[in-house]
Scaffold this motif. Structure first.
Motif, short mmCIF file in Angstrom:
data_model
loop_
_atom_site.label_atom_id
_atom_site.label_comp_id
_atom_site.label_asym_id
_atom_site.label_seq_id
_atom_site.Cartn_x
_atom_site.Cartn_y
_atom_site.Cartn_z
N ASP B 31 0.81 -1.22 0.00
CA ASP B 31 0.00 0.00 0.00
C ASP B 31 0.85 1.27 0.00
O ASP B 31 0.46 2.28 -0.56
CB ASP B 31 -0.90 0.02 1.25
CG ASP B 31 -1.90 -1.11 1.24
OD1 ASP B 31 -2.19 -1.63 2.33
OD2 ASP B 31 -2.40 -1.44 0.15
N TYR B 32 1.98 1.19 0.68
CA TYR B 32 2.83 2.36 0.82
C TYR B 32 4.29 1.97 0.64
O TYR B 32 4.69 0.84 0.97
CB TYR B 32 2.67 2.99 2.21
CG TYR B 32 1.39 3.75 2.41
CD1 TYR B 32 0.26 3.10 2.89
CD2 TYR B 32 1.30 5.10 2.11
CE1 TYR B 32 -0.93 3.78 3.06
CE2 TYR B 32 0.12 5.79 2.29
CZ TYR B 32 -0.99 5.13 2.76
OH TYR B 32 -2.16 5.81 2.92
N ARG B 51 2.03 6.80 -1.27
CA ARG B 51 1.00 5.78 -1.43
C ARG B 51 1.17 5.13 -2.80
O ARG B 51 1.63 5.76 -3.76
CB ARG B 51 -0.37 6.42 -1.29
CG ARG B 51 -1.49 5.41 -1.23
CD ARG B 51 -2.77 6.02 -0.75
NE ARG B 51 -3.82 5.00 -0.68
CZ ARG B 51 -4.90 5.09 0.05
NH1 ARG B 51 -5.10 6.17 0.78
NH2 ARG B 51 -5.79 4.13 0.07
N SER B 52 0.74 3.92 -2.92
CA SER B 52 0.98 3.16 -4.15
C SER B 52 0.22 3.72 -5.35
O SER B 52 0.57 3.41 -6.49
CB SER B 52 0.59 1.69 -3.93
OG SER B 52 -0.77 1.59 -3.56
#
Lengths: 113, 110
Positions: B31-32, B51-52
């Motif tokens: 996610d990050y 963030r992705s």
């Protein structure tokens, strides 16, 4: 304010002995993490607490390693029958529940002779 | 298993120049992505995260770029200072814990 503290800063023990490493997280941080770092490597995840319970202990290498956080604040990492390969810096980190920012302590350097 | 790694183990730059530290990752589900700085004898210190679903994020003197096509992450430090000398780690975060790479040592020459 006070950051994450870890005691002792250094621990030298003999092979086969039992050790306990303590972590005091930042007040109010519900998440607490233990990592292990060998020389020249990045930290390696061991276990993660959310409150009092272990949310993820998949990083513990074997059953000689155990960690507790009975009141949701201070945590203790316990290593039984230590081996020379356990020598490393053990890092503790804490964070707010929803934050990506983990605050690390200075670590405990464990040396097993 | 999934891993996060770095291209260069040591980067030496002149004071005042810009620094670029690179990282390759393999877990597309994270996610990050986060950059940490670690000085000798200290624990890692958070620098910046992304963030992705973003491709760029700027902070104070630092910029992180994320290229999901080639699974590449970079940290740019503007006007590098002697105090920037440290080991830099990229890390990825899923549900809880971080997965770190092996680090790049940044040396700033006066």
């Amino acid at each position: 304010g006070a950051g994450v503290s870890q005691t002792p800063s250094n621990k030298v023990t003999e092979k086969g002995k039992y050790v306990e490493l303590r972590c005091d997280p930042i007040s109010g941080h519900t998440a607490l993490y233990w990592y292990r770092q060998s020389l020249g490597q990045g930290p390696e995840f061991l276990i993660y607490f959310q409150g009092t319970g272990a949310a993820d202990d998949s990083g513990l290498p074997n059953d000689r390693f155990f960690a507790v956080r009975p009141e949701g604040s201070v945590s203790t990492l316990k290593i039984q029958r230590t081996e020379r390969g356990d020598s490393a810096v053990y890092l503790c980190a804490s964070s707010r529940r929803t934050s990506n920012e983990q605050f690390f302590g200075p670590g405990t350097r464990l040396t097993v002779l | 298993g999934e891993s996060v790694g770095l291209h260069l183990p040591t980067l030496s730059v002149q004071e005042g120049d810009n620094s670029i530290i690179n990282c390759a990752y393999s877990n597309s589900a994270s996610d990050y992505f986060i950059w940490y700085k670690q000085e000798s004898g200290k624990g890692p210190q958070f620098i910046i995260d992304i963030r992705s679903n973003m491709d760029k994020r700027q902070g104070q003197r630092v910029t992180v770029l994320l290229n999901k096509t080639v699974k590449h992450l970079s940290l740019q430090i503007a006007a590098t200072q002697p105090g920037d000398s440290a080991v830099y780690f990229c890390a990825e975060k899923g549900a809880g814990a971080l997965t770190f790479g092996s680090g790049t040592r940044l040396q700033v020459q006066p």
